[in-house]
Design a protein around this motif. Structure first.
Motif, mmCIF file in Angstrom:
data_model
loop_
_atom_site.group_PDB
_atom_site.id
_atom_site.type_symbol
_atom_site.label_atom_id
_atom_site.label_comp_id
_atom_site.label_asym_id
_atom_site.label_seq_id
_atom_site.Cartn_x
_atom_site.Cartn_y
_atom_site.Cartn_z
ATOM 1 N N GLU A 390 0.817 -1.210 0.000
ATOM 2 C CA GLU A 390 0.000 0.000 0.000
ATOM 3 C C GLU A 390 0.852 1.262 0.000
ATOM 4 N N GLY A 391 2.144 1.118 0.170
ATOM 5 C CA GLY A 391 3.026 2.275 0.189
ATOM 6 C C GLY A 391 4.459 1.800 0.258
ATOM 7 N N GLY A 392 5.396 2.754 0.376
ATOM 8 C CA GLY A 392 6.798 2.393 0.451
ATOM 9 C C GLY A 392 7.513 2.625 -0.864
ATOM 10 N N TRP A 393 8.432 1.742 -1.188
ATOM 11 C CA TRP A 393 9.285 1.921 -2.362
ATOM 12 C C TRP A 393 8.578 1.438 -3.621
ATOM 13 N N ILE A 394 7.643 2.228 -4.084
ATOM 14 C CA ILE A 394 6.888 1.949 -5.304
ATOM 15 C C ILE A 394 6.585 3.284 -5.961
ATOM 16 N N ARG A 395 6.264 3.249 -7.259
ATOM 17 C CA ARG A 395 5.840 4.464 -7.939
ATOM 18 C C ARG A 395 4.701 4.107 -8.878
ATOM 19 N N GLY A 396 3.793 5.048 -9.042
ATOM 20 C CA GLY A 396 2.664 4.807 -9.926
ATOM 21 C C GLY A 396 1.381 4.619 -9.147
ATOM 22 N N PRO A 397 0.264 4.551 -9.849
ATOM 23 C CA PRO A 397 -1.043 4.418 -9.187
ATOM 24 C C PRO A 397 -1.191 3.061 -8.525
ATOM 25 N N LEU A 398 -2.005 3.026 -7.470
ATOM 26 C CA LEU A 398 -2.347 1.786 -6.788
ATOM 27 C C LEU A 398 -3.825 1.515 -6.999
ATOM 28 N N GLY A 399 -4.270 0.334 -6.618
ATOM 29 C CA GLY A 399 -5.688 0.025 -6.711
ATOM 30 C C GLY A 399 -5.969 -1.185 -7.572
#
Length: 519
Positions: A390-399
């Motif tokens: 749900e967060g942290g070392w990621i980029r771009g939209p979630l869902g």
């Protein structure tokens, strides 16, 4: 001045969370010293299950096959009333993460013994001091000094490490020493846990059954290695003193139709349910993991597993930071990624507890069983669905419609020279950009590629099994899983972290998430 360390990381507590921390650090090339108060493994079975996500972590550590020999596949979960009415059932379809079952039943003392045996094989890279009670933790700019006392001899020992991990349970000394607060509540109902040895099979023994009742709900679960457990709440006018021996416990089982022909009582114990979480999981160079960071009711079977996942997440990062492969700022992602997941399973456990205690209204029950419509991601009940960051070392939209944050499936894949194994065994242990029938490096700008090159990333094209491979860094989608998975989310390429979560995709941009750019 050159600093001297006894180990790279000091681990306080050597239960499942502590052992996975040590194994992960050693697996990735750094040393650990563990301090454990008890000299022997806790003899009672506390946790009862592991799932395919945890087994994938075991696979990364090279211990999945030896652990699988000590555990049993779980059939399904069901919630029933005493009159035989089934309220809810969760079936276990085949896993997408690389194992056939989604869930396994365990007998925790047996599994812990095997985990510790695996750690012994690392030799001096993992040192364990048993019977050591930690009495002090002092932090410095470049390290941590942990002081302990040998319970048997009174001898004092100090351990100097670069970082420390408090994996010392719900009554964590580490948490108190570094000034973290445990927030939340403890339920005032006491439960008796009855562990038994099976003497004969009975119908549907292999279901994990929750007997739903307002007054006397019961957990009824097959453990591995011929063990079985019941968990039963005491009534308001009862106390542990009413059950000093097995003789007093037997009427509780007999009321459920369990006889001495079915089982023999091995041991029983009492506990209360906690819903608590530390206000922060880090103070300087000291981190909290497992029950030291969070306590949850048992209804989702996730307490022990959440701790082991904490340890794996933290320690693959710690190892790379210590070796100079990642900047120290990476450690900021630990709590950002793990706290939401621990909170998710805590909330799920609370809701499932309401089911077993018949506290849900008809409307709430219907909402809980409702299947969302028109989703991109095929719906699965939250208890068994693959994990998502749900967060942290990621980029771009979630869902629902995004591939970012999801764990890549792990089918059987082939390589260019004909090997056919599970995906992770061909990806290696680092960062990987995976392209759907395309070289993913061709989708990057020069700046983006330089960022991934700095992380030592591989670039791998996944080819359909109807095509020829064109170079050594290619895989074949033998099970026809990976290419359809990418197409579902409209992605041509994804960036995978070492823990197999998707950090980015070409849909939202394949640039390295900013935190990982070396300072």
């Amino acid at each position: 001045m050159t600093e001297s360390y006894d180990a790279d990381v000091a681990i306080i507590g050597y239960g499942p969370t502590g052992v996975i921390a040590a194994l992960t650090l050693a697996r990735y090339g750094v040393s650990a010293v563990a301090l454990e108060r008890d000299r022997d493994i806790y003899p009672r079975a506390r946790a009862v299950t592991v799932n395919d996500w945890t087994m994938r972590i075991f696979q990364d550590l090279g211990i999945d096959e030896r652990i699988e020999k000590k555990i049993d596949p779980q059939r399904a979960l069901r919630w029933v009333t005493y009159d035989g009415t089934e309220i809810m059932r969760v079936e276990h379809p085949p896993s997408t993460l690389g194992r056939k079952p989604r869930f396994y039943n365990i007998y925790q003392p047996t599994m812990e013994t095997e985990l510790r045996a695996a750690a012994l094989e690392y030799g001096d890279r993992i040192t364990v001091h048993y019977g050591a009670e930690v009495t002090g933790i002092d932090q410095h700019d470049d390290g941590v000094t942990v002081t302990s006392t040998d319970i048997a001899t009174g001898e004092t020992r100090t351990v100097r490490a670069r970082y420390a991990i408090g994996a010392d349970g719900g009554s964590s000394t580490t948490r108190d020493e570094v000034g973290c607060r445990l927030l939340g509540d403890t339920n005032d109902v006491t439960w008796v846990v009855i562990d038994c040895r099976v003497k004969r099979w009975w119908p549907d023994r292999d279901f994990l059954t929750f007997w739903s009742d307002k007054e006397r709900p019961v957990v009824d679960i097959a453990l591995s290695a011929g063990n079985h457990r019941w968990e039963i709440p005491l009534k308001p006018d009862e106390s542990p003193a009413d059950y000093p021996t097995s003789a007093e416990v037997w009427p509780l089982l007999q009321a459920l139709g369990v006889t001495e022909e079915d089982v023999e009582i091995h041991q029983h114990a009492f506990y209360r349910h906690h819903t608590r979480m530390a206000d922060t999981w880090r103070r300087g160079r000291v981190f909290l993991a497992g029950d030291a960071a969070h306590l949850m009711p048992p209804w989702a079977g996730a307490g022990m597993q959440t701790g082991m996942r904490d340890a794996h997440n933290l320690c693959w990062k710690l190892a790379r930071v210590i070796k100079g492969e990642l900047p120290e700022s990476w450690l900021e992602t630990y709590e950002a990624e793990r706290r939401p997941n621990a909170a998710f399973y805590t909330g799920l456990a609370v809701q499932l507890g309401r089911v077993i205690k018949q506290e849900l209204s008809e409307q709430e029950q219907a909402a809980m069983n409702a299947v969302p419509q028109d989703t991109v991601t095929p719906f699965e009940p939250p208890l068994i669905a693959p994990p998502v960051l749900e967060g942290g070392w990621i980029r771009g939209p979630l869902g629902d419609a995004s591939i970012v944050g999801r764990m890549v499936p792990q089918p059987i894949t082939g390589d260019a020279i004909g090997r056919m194994v599970r995906l992770d065994d061909l990806l290696g242990d680092g960062f990987v950009l995976l392209g759907g029938d395309v070289d993913p490096s061709a989708l990057l700008t020069a700046e983006e590629k330089a960022g991934w090159d700095a992380l030592g990333a591989r670039y791998v094209a996944v080819r359909p099994k109807t095509a020829y491979t064109q170079g050594p860094d290619e895989l074949v989608d033998l099970d026809e899983v990976l290419l359809p998975w990418l197409r579902r989310y409209g992605a041509r390429a994804v960036a995978l972290r070492p823990d197999r979560f998707v950090a980015a995709s070409d849909v939202g941009g394949l640039a390295v998430p900013a935190l990982a750019v070396p300072a």
